[in-house]
Design an enzyme around this catalytic site. Structure first.
Site, PDB file in Angstrom:
ATOM      1  N   TYR A  72       0.834  -1.207   0.000  1.00  0.00           N
ATOM      2  CA  TYR A  72       0.000   0.000   0.000  1.00  0.00           C
ATOM      3  C   TYR A  72       0.871   1.261   0.000  1.00  0.00           C
ATOM      4  O   TYR A  72       0.605   2.208  -0.714  1.00  0.00           O
ATOM      5  CB  TYR A  72      -0.920  -0.009   1.227  1.00  0.00           C
ATOM      6  N   PHE A 124      -6.787  20.196 -24.568  1.00  0.00           N
ATOM      7  CA  PHE A 124      -7.510  18.958 -24.861  1.00  0.00           C
ATOM      8  C   PHE A 124      -8.870  19.017 -24.156  1.00  0.00           C
ATOM      9  O   PHE A 124      -9.054  19.760 -23.208  1.00  0.00           O
ATOM     10  CB  PHE A 124      -6.697  17.744 -24.382  1.00  0.00           C
ATOM     11  N   ASP A 125      -9.834  18.208 -24.612  1.00  0.00           N
ATOM     12  CA  ASP A 125     -11.202  18.360 -24.083  1.00  0.00           C
ATOM     13  C   ASP A 125     -11.332  18.074 -22.593  1.00  0.00           C
ATOM     14  O   ASP A 125     -12.073  18.754 -21.894  1.00  0.00           O
ATOM     15  CB  ASP A 125     -12.228  17.565 -24.908  1.00  0.00           C
ATOM     16  N   ASP A 215       1.008  19.712 -20.527  1.00  0.00           N
ATOM     17  CA  ASP A 215       0.159  18.536 -20.663  1.00  0.00           C
ATOM     18  C   ASP A 215       1.005  17.629 -21.565  1.00  0.00           C
ATOM     19  O   ASP A 215       1.082  17.824 -22.771  1.00  0.00           O
ATOM     20  CB  ASP A 215      -1.167  18.911 -21.316  1.00  0.00           C
ATOM     21  N   ALA A 217       1.193  14.353 -22.456  1.00  0.00           N
ATOM     22  CA  ALA A 217       0.769  13.023 -22.917  1.00  0.00           C
ATOM     23  C   ALA A 217       1.663  12.460 -24.035  1.00  0.00           C
ATOM     24  O   ALA A 217       1.993  11.287 -24.034  1.00  0.00           O
ATOM     25  CB  ALA A 217      -0.687  13.075 -23.376  1.00  0.00           C
ATOM     26  N   LYS A 258      -0.402   7.209 -23.354  1.00  0.00           N
ATOM     27  CA  LYS A 258       0.175   7.543 -24.662  1.00  0.00           C
ATOM     28  C   LYS A 258       1.685   7.236 -24.607  1.00  0.00           C
ATOM     29  O   LYS A 258       2.079   6.098 -24.742  1.00  0.00           O
ATOM     30  CB  LYS A 258      -0.092   9.015 -25.005  1.00  0.00           C
ATOM     31  N   HIS A 450     -19.701  14.277 -26.460  1.00  0.00           N
ATOM     32  CA  HIS A 450     -19.352  13.387 -27.571  1.00  0.00           C
ATOM     33  C   HIS A 450     -19.326  11.911 -27.185  1.00  0.00           C
ATOM     34  O   HIS A 450     -19.555  11.049 -28.018  1.00  0.00           O
ATOM     35  CB  HIS A 450     -18.006  13.800 -28.189  1.00  0.00           C
TER      36      HIS A 450
HETATM   37  N1  F0G Z   1      -4.231  15.477 -22.515  1.00  0.00           N
HETATM   38  C1  F0G Z   1      -4.159  15.117 -23.792  1.00  0.00           C
HETATM   39  C2  F0G Z   1      -3.350  15.935 -24.751  1.00  0.00           C
HETATM   40  C3  F0G Z   1      -4.841  13.989 -24.237  1.00  0.00           C
HETATM   41  O1  F0G Z   1      -4.770  13.651 -25.523  1.00  0.00           O
HETATM   42  C4  F0G Z   1      -5.583  13.235 -23.297  1.00  0.00           C
HETATM   43  C5  F0G Z   1      -6.314  12.053 -23.711  1.00  0.00           C
HETATM   44  C6  F0G Z   1      -5.619  13.641 -21.962  1.00  0.00           C
HETATM   45  C7  F0G Z   1      -4.918  14.776 -21.602  1.00  0.00           C
HETATM   46  C8  F0G Z   1      -6.389  12.887 -20.919  1.00  0.00           C
HETATM   47  O2  F0G Z   1      -5.766  11.712 -20.592  1.00  0.00           O
HETATM   48  O3  F0G Z   1      -7.337   9.911 -21.328  1.00  0.00           O
HETATM   49  O4  F0G Z   1      -5.456   9.450 -19.751  1.00  0.00           O
HETATM   50  O5  F0G Z   1      -7.413  10.742 -19.013  1.00  0.00           O
HETATM   51  N2  F0G Z   1      -6.533  11.781 -24.901  1.00  0.00           N
HETATM   52  C9  F0G Z   1      -7.174  10.602 -25.429  1.00  0.00           C
HETATM   53  C10 F0G Z   1      -7.290  10.737 -26.907  1.00  0.00           C
HETATM   54  C11 F0G Z   1      -8.426  10.213 -24.758  1.00  0.00           C
HETATM   55  O6  F0G Z   1      -7.966   9.913 -27.518  1.00  0.00           O
HETATM   56  O7  F0G Z   1      -6.693  11.653 -27.486  1.00  0.00           O
HETATM   57  P1  F0G Z   1      -6.545  10.380 -20.154  1.00  0.00           P
END
Ligand code: F0G
Length: 458
Positions: A72, A124-125, A215, A217, A258, A450
């Site tokens: 843990y 990102f969304d 960010d 990713a 990613k 979406h």
């Molecule tokens: N930031 C970016 C640039 C992303 O592309 C994503 C996720 C996230 C944050 C959020 O990360 O999914 O691990 O919670 N992108 C995916 C996509 C979902 O299809 O581009 P997550």
């Protein structure tokens, strides 16, 4: 002759996939309310919905799974990951989370409050969602070249420094908790940010005393583009390039699904102890104790190896060049796609592809559905449905780009799959003039619609 690149791996295990008939797919997509998220994966032949958590792990990663320490608190897998994150990013403090948006939730809970402004290249969304959920505003300072899919700008993910400074000038600094630089910039088409731009943004942030977060990713793919396209970096190892750009920031949120080369995971990494202490409380509240934060020990071990592999040149070359291989093939059929090709995906310009479908009828969604029906490939709409409604006026937002993203999972499909995908696009392109009506919404969620939106054919 000069030898071409080839994948620095061979395949040890395969997973069967099955194609279906057009008649079956017509029925299935109708039953799914014309939302590709509603399809079960057995109804998809080649799945390009996302490159997130859909890649293949290496034998080194799988063996690390067996070494996972599930204690843990203070597990050896946590220590391994913390050390790797420090080695690759340079950031001192580290909090694991279950995925990228969870990292956003933890960090933003500590830093973002109602009425704040968060500028960035193009959020990102989920990032935008986490900002708007806190009644703050996400402001995109995207360079204008990013909106023209035909311009071959090497770093379309760059921030427009004039727009950014204008935000800094008209907003009191207490109201700007930080700037977010997304590398690579997913929303702009998987486009990289140059080191020069990161440096300039960092200098501007320092001048106005505003922290800078990444960010991150797809940070490794971003580093690959810097190496290939930016003067002075051609001989630098990827790991050195990563370390250099992270040094311009105060911290990062990471979706490890990613460039972590794992199926699930994420983290926050940062330098400021005060922010770390604040974020730590939210990590415990939302994710788990600070030494696992929603991840299994074995997953942290696999991520630690994944980060190391993702920042190796030969891996990145085969990864990014496979995406470009698909891009070249599609372009050779005359199909309009975002130029230059992104690092993780090809973005098909739906407005140019289907000029008969007005944006009110969701042009990109219409194209994504056609591609599924034609060949069983599942892309994703990056357009008006994703852009959602304006939180104040509740009107549809029409983003500059209306595209279908074909995201390529890492180390998963072969070049034959790429040829198949390109042929599906060509067939739909050849009959584009027969596609004359789109879709309308019959049901939608108040935020991030979406994922669950229901549509009907007009
Ligand atoms: N930031 C970016 C640039 C992303 O592309 C994503 C996720 C996230 C944050 C959020 O990360 O999914 O691990 O919670 N992108 C995916 C996509 C979902 O299809 O581009 P997550």
């Amino acid at each position: 002759m000069e030898l071409p690149y080839a994948e620095p791996f061979k395949i040890k295990m395969v997973e069967p996939i099955k194609n279906s008939t057009k008649e079956q797919r017509l029925q299935w997509i109708k039953e799914a309310n014309y939302n590709l998220f509603n399809l079960t994966s057995d109804k998809v032949f080649i799945d390009l919905l996302t490159d997130s958590g859909t890649g293949a792990m290496s034998d080194r990663q799988w063996s690390e799974m067996m070494l996972g320490d599930e204690s843990y608190a203070g597990s050896s897998s946590f220590i391994k990951l913390k050390n790797t994150v420090k080695k690759i990013t340079g950031f001192e403090y580290f909090l694991p989370t279950h995925q990228g948006r969870a990292a956003e939730n933890v960090l933003f809970s500590a830093l973002v409050k109602e009425g704040d402004i968060v500028p960035g290249n193009s959020h990102f969304d989920t990032t935008k969602g986490h900002i708007e959920f806190r009644k703050a505003k996400a402001v995109d300072c995207t360079i204008k070249e990013a909106f023209d899919t035909t311009i071959n700008h090497p770093f379309k993910g760059n921030l427009d420094l004039t727009l950014l400074e204008a935000v800094f000038k008209k907003t009191p600094k207490e109201k700007i908790p930080f700037v977010v630089v997304t590398v690579t910039c997913n929303t702009a088409g998987g486009q990289p940010v140059s080191m020069e731009n990161i440096k300039a943004v960092s200098a501007l942030c320092k001048k106005y005393e505003i922290p800078l977060y990444f960010d991150a990713a797809r940070f490794a793919e971003n580093a690959y583009f810097i190496k290939k396209r930016e003067k002075g970096y051609e001989h630098k190892p990827i790991k050195e390039i990563c370390k250099e750009f992270f040094a311009y920031g105060d911290g990062m949120t990471m979706s490890a699904k990613k460039d972590g080369l794992v199926n699930m995971g994420g983290f926050v990494a940062l330098n400021n102890e005060e922010v770390f202490k604040k974020a730590m409380v939210f990590n415990i509240m939302f994710e788990g104790f600070i030494t696992y934060g929603g991840m299994n020990g074995r997953d942290m071990g696999a991520l630690s190896v994944g980060l190391d592999e993702a920042t190796e040149y030969t891996y990145l070359e085969s990864r990014v060049e496979q995406v470009a291989f698909l891009g070249e093939k599609i372009t050779s059929y005359g199909i309009p796609v975002q130029q230059p090709f992104g690092g993780h995906a090809i973005f098909v310009d739906a407005t140019k592809f289907l000029p008969n479908i007005p944006r009110e009828q969701f042009t990109a969604q219409t194209l994504a559905i056609e591609l599924y029906i034609e060949g069983g490939i599942r892309g994703v709409e990056i357009g008006t449905i994703l852009a959602d409604r304006d939180p104040e006026t509740r009107e549809n937002r029409y983003p500059e780009l209306e595209s279908v993203r074909l995201a390529i999972p890492r180390r998963t499909y072969t070049d034959n799959h790429m040829n198949y995908i390109a042929a599906v696009l060509k067939n739909v392109y050849d009959k584009r003039n027969e596609i004359i009506s789109g879709y309308q919404i019959v049901d939608e969620a108040p935020i991030m619609r979406h994922f669950t939106v229901k549509l009907e054919k007009i």
